[in-house]
Enzyme design. Structure first.
Site, mmCIF file in Angstrom:
data_model
loop_
_atom_site.group_PDB
_atom_site.id
_atom_site.type_symbol
_atom_site.label_atom_id
_atom_site.label_comp_id
_atom_site.label_asym_id
_atom_site.label_seq_id
_atom_site.Cartn_x
_atom_site.Cartn_y
_atom_site.Cartn_z
ATOM 1 N N CYS A 221 0.840 -1.197 0.000
ATOM 2 C CA CYS A 221 0.000 0.000 0.000
ATOM 3 C C CYS A 221 0.873 1.243 0.000
ATOM 4 O O CYS A 221 1.997 1.246 0.518
ATOM 5 C CB CYS A 221 -0.925 0.001 1.226
ATOM 6 S SG CYS A 221 -2.226 1.255 1.147
ATOM 7 N N CYS B 261 -2.364 3.692 7.039
ATOM 8 C CA CYS B 261 -3.507 3.956 7.904
ATOM 9 C C CYS B 261 -3.253 3.393 9.306
ATOM 10 O O CYS B 261 -2.735 2.275 9.451
ATOM 11 C CB CYS B 261 -4.768 3.345 7.320
ATOM 12 S SG CYS B 261 -5.179 3.984 5.686
ATOM 13 N N TYR C 27 -5.111 2.098 11.451
ATOM 14 C CA TYR C 27 -5.878 0.917 11.851
ATOM 15 C C TYR C 27 -5.725 -0.248 10.877
ATOM 16 O O TYR C 27 -6.467 -1.226 10.964
ATOM 17 C CB TYR C 27 -7.359 1.280 11.984
ATOM 18 C CG TYR C 27 -7.882 2.136 10.850
ATOM 19 C CD1 TYR C 27 -8.074 1.610 9.581
ATOM 20 C CD2 TYR C 27 -8.166 3.484 11.053
ATOM 21 C CE1 TYR C 27 -8.530 2.392 8.545
ATOM 22 C CE2 TYR C 27 -8.643 4.276 10.015
ATOM 23 C CZ TYR C 27 -8.823 3.730 8.761
ATOM 24 O OH TYR C 27 -9.274 4.511 7.728
ATOM 25 N N SER D 224 -12.014 4.858 -0.393
ATOM 26 C CA SER D 224 -11.954 4.966 1.062
ATOM 27 C C SER D 224 -11.751 6.424 1.456
ATOM 28 O O SER D 224 -10.774 7.056 1.039
ATOM 29 C CB SER D 224 -10.808 4.112 1.616
ATOM 30 O OG SER D 224 -11.036 2.743 1.351
ATOM 31 N N ARG E 64 -5.248 8.543 8.012
ATOM 32 C CA ARG E 64 -4.919 7.986 6.705
ATOM 33 C C ARG E 64 -3.828 8.797 6.001
ATOM 34 O O ARG E 64 -4.060 9.368 4.927
ATOM 35 C CB ARG E 64 -6.185 7.911 5.829
ATOM 36 C CG ARG E 64 -7.240 6.971 6.382
ATOM 37 C CD ARG E 64 -8.463 6.889 5.455
ATOM 38 N NE ARG E 64 -8.142 6.371 4.142
ATOM 39 C CZ ARG E 64 -8.058 5.082 3.839
ATOM 40 N NH1 ARG E 64 -8.255 4.159 4.780
ATOM 41 N NH2 ARG E 64 -7.769 4.691 2.619
ATOM 42 N N ASP F 19 -11.341 -12.261 3.989
ATOM 43 C CA ASP F 19 -10.412 -11.139 4.044
ATOM 44 C C ASP F 19 -9.860 -10.912 5.442
ATOM 45 O O ASP F 19 -8.739 -10.439 5.611
ATOM 46 C CB ASP F 19 -11.152 -9.879 3.560
ATOM 47 C CG ASP F 19 -10.277 -8.643 3.559
ATOM 48 O OD1 ASP F 19 -9.113 -8.761 3.170
ATOM 49 O OD2 ASP F 19 -10.777 -7.570 3.938
ATOM 50 N N CYS G 286 -27.314 -14.379 21.959
ATOM 51 C CA CYS G 286 -27.620 -14.055 20.561
ATOM 52 C C CYS G 286 -28.862 -14.813 20.081
ATOM 53 O O CYS G 286 -29.738 -14.230 19.441
ATOM 54 C CB CYS G 286 -26.433 -14.401 19.659
ATOM 55 S SG CYS G 286 -25.202 -13.097 19.518
ATOM 56 N N CYS H 285 -22.113 -5.790 19.830
ATOM 57 C CA CYS H 285 -23.513 -6.171 19.999
ATOM 58 C C CYS H 285 -24.359 -5.033 20.577
ATOM 59 O O CYS H 285 -25.425 -4.706 20.070
ATOM 60 C CB CYS H 285 -23.598 -7.409 20.885
ATOM 61 S SG CYS H 285 -25.272 -7.852 21.399
#
Length: 422
Positions: free
Chosen positions: A24, A28, A30, A129, A141, A281, A322, A354
C-alpha cells in the site's frame, strides 16, 4: 477429490482478489494488513496466476454476472496494464450470454486521468476509502511518507465523477469518528456520489485488548443512530447507506448481500497474489488457507469441507444471548472476526459491537418500518420524509427533557434521542 455436486459447485460466491497483496502507498493507523506475514511479501500477481484465477472463477460462477472485486492493500499498485490484461482475459474466457462486473476498491491516490478513462471505458464500479471530514481522514490515513491524503482522495472522486463514475464511499468508524456521526455523514453526502458504507474499526493488540482507536460498542451505536436520523429525515430520496438498505431488504423478507449480515459465512473468499485462497479477508492466515489456484479449481476450494465448516461456524457458534435476541434475524450475530467478547451471562464468543447494534436497531427499525409502510401506500420519498418529520416532532413534544428516553436506552430524553429530533 471433493464430492460436491454440480449444483453445489455453482453456488453463488464473490471472490476478493488482491493482486498486490497488502502492499500500500498509505499507512492507515488501523490497517490490519501491513504486518500480516502471509500477505505482506513483496511482488505482484503473475500473469499465469491472473489467467488461472479468471478462468477458474468464470467456470465456477453460476452467472449470469461474474463479479470481480479487486482489493488490497492498494490494488492500483498492480498497474494499469495489469487491469487491461485482466479485462482482456475476462472477455476471452467469458461464455456467450454472460457478463463480467468489476469493482475496484482503492484509496484513490493513483487515479489520474488515464486510470479514470480506463475505468469508465470498461464500466468499472469504484469504491473509494474516505474517512468523513478532512480532519478525521488526515488524522488516520497518511500516505507512506506521512503526508495528508484527504485533498488528493477528494480530487480523485471528482475526477471519476467527471468521467461519469459515481464511486461508492467507504468510511471507517473509529473512536474519533464515532463522536461526529452527523458531520461525517454530511461531508460524505455533500460529495454527491449517492452511496456510502461504514466499516467499524475493531483492532486487537497482542495482549488481547482492543486498540485505543477502536470504536466501542456504544460509540458504534451512537454513530449509526446519529447517521440514520440525518439520513431518514433529510436524504431518503438522494443518498443510499449500505447498512440501512440491507436492513430494509431483510425487513421485507429478503436476504442481505453483505457477508456479515448473512446467516453463514464463506461466500467471499480471498485470492492472494500468489494464487493462495483463504476463507475470508479477515482470516488471511495459514490456518484459514483453503488451497491454491495452482493446485485445485476454485469451485472445489470454495465448496470444500474446510470452507463449508468455516461458513457454518458463524451460525453454530452463536451464544445463547444471541439466539434469544429479537434482532438476530437482522445482525446474524455480527462478524466472526469480532466475536471475542462475553455475553451478559459470561459466555465467550459474543460479538464485541452487539450493544451498539441493539441501540441502532431499537431506534432505526420502527422508523424504517414506518417509512416502508408509507412508501407502500404510494407516497413519494419526499412525502415519506415530510410525514416522518411531522410524526417525530410530535413524538418529541410529548416527552419531557428529563423523562427516560422512549427508545429504551435508559438515558434521559435530552441526553439521547432529543438531539436527533428534526
Amino acid at each position: 477429490m471433493s464430492s460436491f455436486s454440480g449444483s453445489e459447485a455453482r453456488r453463488p460466491f464473490v471472490v476478493m482478489a488482491k493482486p498486490a497483496g497488502s502492499a500500500c502507498n498509505m499507512r492507515c493507523a488501523y490497517c490490519y494488513y501491513l504486518h500480516n506475514p502471509v500477505s505482506s511479501a513483496s511482488g505482484l500477481m503473475r500473469r499465469d496466476t491472473l489467467e488461472k484465477f479468471i478462468r477458474s472463477y468464470i467456470a465456477a460462477s453460476p452467472g449470469p454476472v461474474v463479479s470481480f472485486v479487486w482489493h488490497g492493500g492498494e490494488p492500483t499498485l498492480a498497474g494499469l496494464d495489469f487491469y487491461r490484461e485482466a479485462v482482456r482475459l475476462q472477455k476471452q474466457y467469458l461464455p456467450e450470454g454472460r457478463e463480467c462486473w468489476n469493482n475496484l476498491q482503492t484509496n484513490g491516490l493513483l487515479l489520474d486521468d488515464a486510470w479514470c478513462a480506463f475505468l469508465a471505458e470498461e464500466h468499472f464500479d469504484v469504491g473509494i476509502s474516505l474517512d468523513g471530514t478532512q480532519a478525521l481522514h488526515d488524522a488516520f490515513r497518511p500516505d507512506a511518507a506521512g503526508q495528508p491524503t484527504y485533498s488528493r482522495t477528494a480530487e480523485s472522486i471528482r475526477r471519476l465523477q467527471r468521467r461519469g463514475i459515481q464511486p461508492d464511499l467507504l468510511c471507517t468508524v473509529n473512536a474519533r469518528t464515532a463522536e461526529q456521526g452527523a458531520a461525517v455523514y454530511r461531508t460524505l453526502r455533500d460529495l454527491g456520489t449517492g452511496w456510502m458504507q461504514f466499516i467499524p474499526v475493531v483492532c486487537r493488540e497482542e495482549d488481547g485488548e482492543t486498540a485505543p482507536f477502536s470504536v466501542t460498542a456504544r460509540g458504534y451505536g451512537t454513530f449509526l443512530t446519529d447517521v440514520f436520523a440525518e439520513w431518514i429525515y433529510h436524504d431518503l430520496d438522494k443518498t443510499e447507506v449500505q447498512l440501512f438498505s440491507e436492513t430494509a431488504v431483510m425487513l421485507s423478507g429478503g436476504e442481505a448481500s453483505l457477508c456479515w449480515l448473512r446467516e453463514t459465512c464463506g461466500d467471499v473468499p480471498v485470492v492472494e497474489k500468489d494464487g493462495s485462497v483463504y476463507a475470508c479477508d479477515h482470516f488471511v492466515r495459514e490456518d484459514y488457507r483453503i488451497g491454491s489456484l495452482h493446485d485445485s479449481p476454485l469451485a472445489e476450494l470454495v465448496n470444500g469441507g474446510k470452507q463449508l465448516r468455516f461458513g457454518r461456524q458463524k451460525k453454530e457458534g452463536l451464544t445463547a444471548f444471541c439466539r434469544a435476541c429479537p434482532w438476530l434475524s437482522l445482525c446474524r450475530g455480527g462478524c466472526p472476526k469480532d466475536r471475542f467478547a462475553r455475553s451478559p451471562e459470561g459466555e465467550p464468543g459474543q460479538y464485541a459491537l452487539c450493544e451498539g447494534l441493539r441501540m441502532f436497531y431499537s431506534y432505526a427499525v420502527p422508523r424504517l418500518r414506518r417509512a416502508m409502510a408509507l412508501s407502500g401506500q404510494g407516497r413519494t420519498q419526499r412525502e415519506v420524509m415530510d410525514t416522518l418529520v411531522q410524526e417525530e416532532r410530535e413524538r418529541c413534544r410529548s416527552v419531557s427533557r428529563n423523562d427516560p428516553c422512549p427508545c429504551g436506552s435508559g438515558k434521559k430524553f435530552k441526553q439521547c434521542c432529543l438531539p436527533r429530533c428534526p
